[in-house]
Design an enzyme around this catalytic site. Structure first.
Site: not given
Ligand code: NCD
Ligand code: ZN
Length: 351
Positions: A16, A18-19, A139, A250
Site C-alpha cells: 500500500h 502513494h507515489l 479504505h 501507506d
C-alpha cells in the site's frame, strides 16, 4: 533475551503506497524502491486512475522515476467510482495491468472525492472482479459525519464490509491500514478471504502522540491513530505469524507546508524509514524471527505471487535517515520539502 545485531530476510514488498505524480513522484519513488521490490500503487491521483490506459501510462512514469540501479515493480490498481465499468476491470486484469481495485468511500480521505457513494453502485464491477480473481482493497471508514472519527473503522466493518463479504462470496478483500482491534478481529474471522495491512506508524504510536504538547500534524493520517489498546492489538497481529497480516506502509507524501497549516492534509511519509520502524517494533516484541513472514512472505502469498529471491540485511544501529526530502519543481521558485516520519520512541535499526 538478547537481540540479534542484524537480521537477513528476503527483500520485502509494500502492499500500500502513494507515489503521487510529477515532481512528488520524482522525489518519492526512489525511497520506496530502495526498500521494496514491489509495491501496490494507490490510484488516488487527481483525476483518479480509472482506465487501463491511464494505469499503464502511470506505471511507465513510475518506472522512469526509479534510478536504473534499482529493481522495482509497480503493481497497479483501479480506483473504483460509482458505476465502475466491469468490462474495463476484467480487461485490465487480463492484460496484466491491474493487480487489484481500490474502494474509497466518497470523501473518506485525501483525493477521494470521486469515491463510491453506495455499494450498489459498484456491484457489477465487484462481480467482474470476483470472476477475474481480482482482490478488492478497502479504505475501511464510513464517512457519515455523525459517526465519531475514532469509530469510523469499526462502524464500517459492521455496516459495509460484512454485507459486502456476503454479497460477493468469491471476492478476496484487503482491509488496508488497520487501526483497531475490531479490524484485527474481522480479518482473523475471515482467513480464507481476507488480508489486512498494517502501517509502521500505527504500530509505533497511539492517538495521544497527535496532541502531545500541541497539535502535531506529522502524526495525522487517515484512518487516524486510535487508543493504546488498539495499537497493542495491531502489534500482536503483525507479529503473530498469522499469514493474513502483511506489510503496507501507506506512505502518503504531502509537502511540509500543506501539513503544517490551519487545515493540514492527512498522510504520513514514512518510505525512508519504513523497514527500520517495522524492525524496531518486531524487536521490541521479541519477534524479529517473524519479520520476514510479515514483510516478505504473507503479501505475495495473498496475491498468488512468488516471494522475492534477493536477501536484504537490517542492522541494529542508530537510525540513519533524512528528516526531510526535497521536492524540486513542486512550486516554481519555492523550496518545498516533505517531512519524513519519525516516531517519538527511538528506532535502533538501519537499512
Ligand atoms: C492518503 C493520501 O494522502 O493519499 N492519506 C492518508 O492519510 N493515509 C490517503 C489514504 O490512504 O487514506
Ligand atoms: Zn493510503
Amino acid at each position: 533475551m538478547s537481540q540479534p545485531s542484524s537480521i537477513t530476510i528476503r527483500r520485502p514488498d509494500d502492499w500500500h503506497v502513494h507515489l503521487r505524480d510529477g515532481p512528488m513522484l520524482a522525489a518519492c519513488a526512489v525511497h520506496t524502491a530502495r526498500q521494496f521490490a514491489r509495491a501496490i500503487i494507490m490510484p488516488n491521483l487527481v483525476p483518479p486512475v480509472t482506465k487501463v490506459a491511464e494505469a499503464a501510462a502511470y506505471r511507465d512514469r513510475i518506472r522512469k522515476a526509479i534510478p536504473a540501479d534499482l529493481q522495482f515493480e509497480p503493481l497497479m490498481t483501479c480506483y473504483l467510482t460509482d458505476g465502475a465499468d466491469p468490462v474495463e476491470l476484467a480487461r485490465g486484469k487480463k492484460e496484466g495491468v491491474w493487480v487489484a481495485a481500490k474502494l474509497y468511500p466518497a470523501h473518506a480521505t485525501t483525493n477521494s472525492a470521486h469515491g463510491v457513494t453506495s455499494m450498489d453502485r459498484v456491484a457489477k464491477g465487484l462481480e467482474a472482479m470476483e470472476k477475474a480473481g481480482m482482490p478488492l482493497l478497502v479504505h475501511g471508514e464510513v464517512t457519515d459525519p455523525d459517526v465519531d472519527i475514532f469509530d469510523r473503522e469499526a462502524v464500517f466493518l459492521d455496516k459495509v464490509l460484512f454485507p459486502l463479504l456476503k454479497r460477493h462470496p468469491g471476492l478476496k478483500i484487503v482491509l488496508e491500514h488497520i487501526t483497531t482491534r475490531e479490524g484485527v478481529a474481522f480479518v482473523e474471522a475471515h482467513p480464507d478471504r481476507m488480508g489486512g495491512t498494517i502501517t509502521p506508524h500505527h504500530l509505533s504510536y497511539n492517538r495521544n502522540a497527535i496532541f502531545k504538547g500541541g497539535i502535531r500534524p506529522h502524526f495525522y493520517c487517515l484512518p487516524i491513530a486510535k487508543r493504546e489498546e488498539h495499537r497493542l492489538a495491531l502489534r500482536r497481529a503483525a507479529t503473530s505469524g498469522n499469514p493474513a497480516f502483511f506489510l503496507g506502509t501507506d506512505t502518503a507524501p504531502h509537502s511540509t507546508d500543506t501539513k503544517e497549516c490551519a487545515c493540514g492534509c492527512a498522510g504520513i511519509f514514512n518510505a525512508p524509514v519504513a523497514m527500520q520502524v517495522y524492525a524496531q517494533v518486531f524487536a521490541e516484541e521479541g519477534k524479529l524471527d517473524r519479520l520476514e513472514a510479515f514483510a516478505s512472505l504473507n503479501g505475495p502469498r495473498f496475491y498468488g505471487l512468488p516471494a522475492n529471491e534477493e536477501k536484504v540485511t537490517l542492522r541494529a544501529a542508530t537510525l540513519d535517515a533524512p528528516e526531510t526530502v526535497e521536492v524540486p519543481g513542486l512550486s516554481p521558485g519555492l523550496a518545498k520539502t516533505i517531512t519524513v516520519f519519525r516516531p517519538d520512541t527511538p528506532v535502533g535499526w538501519s537499512f
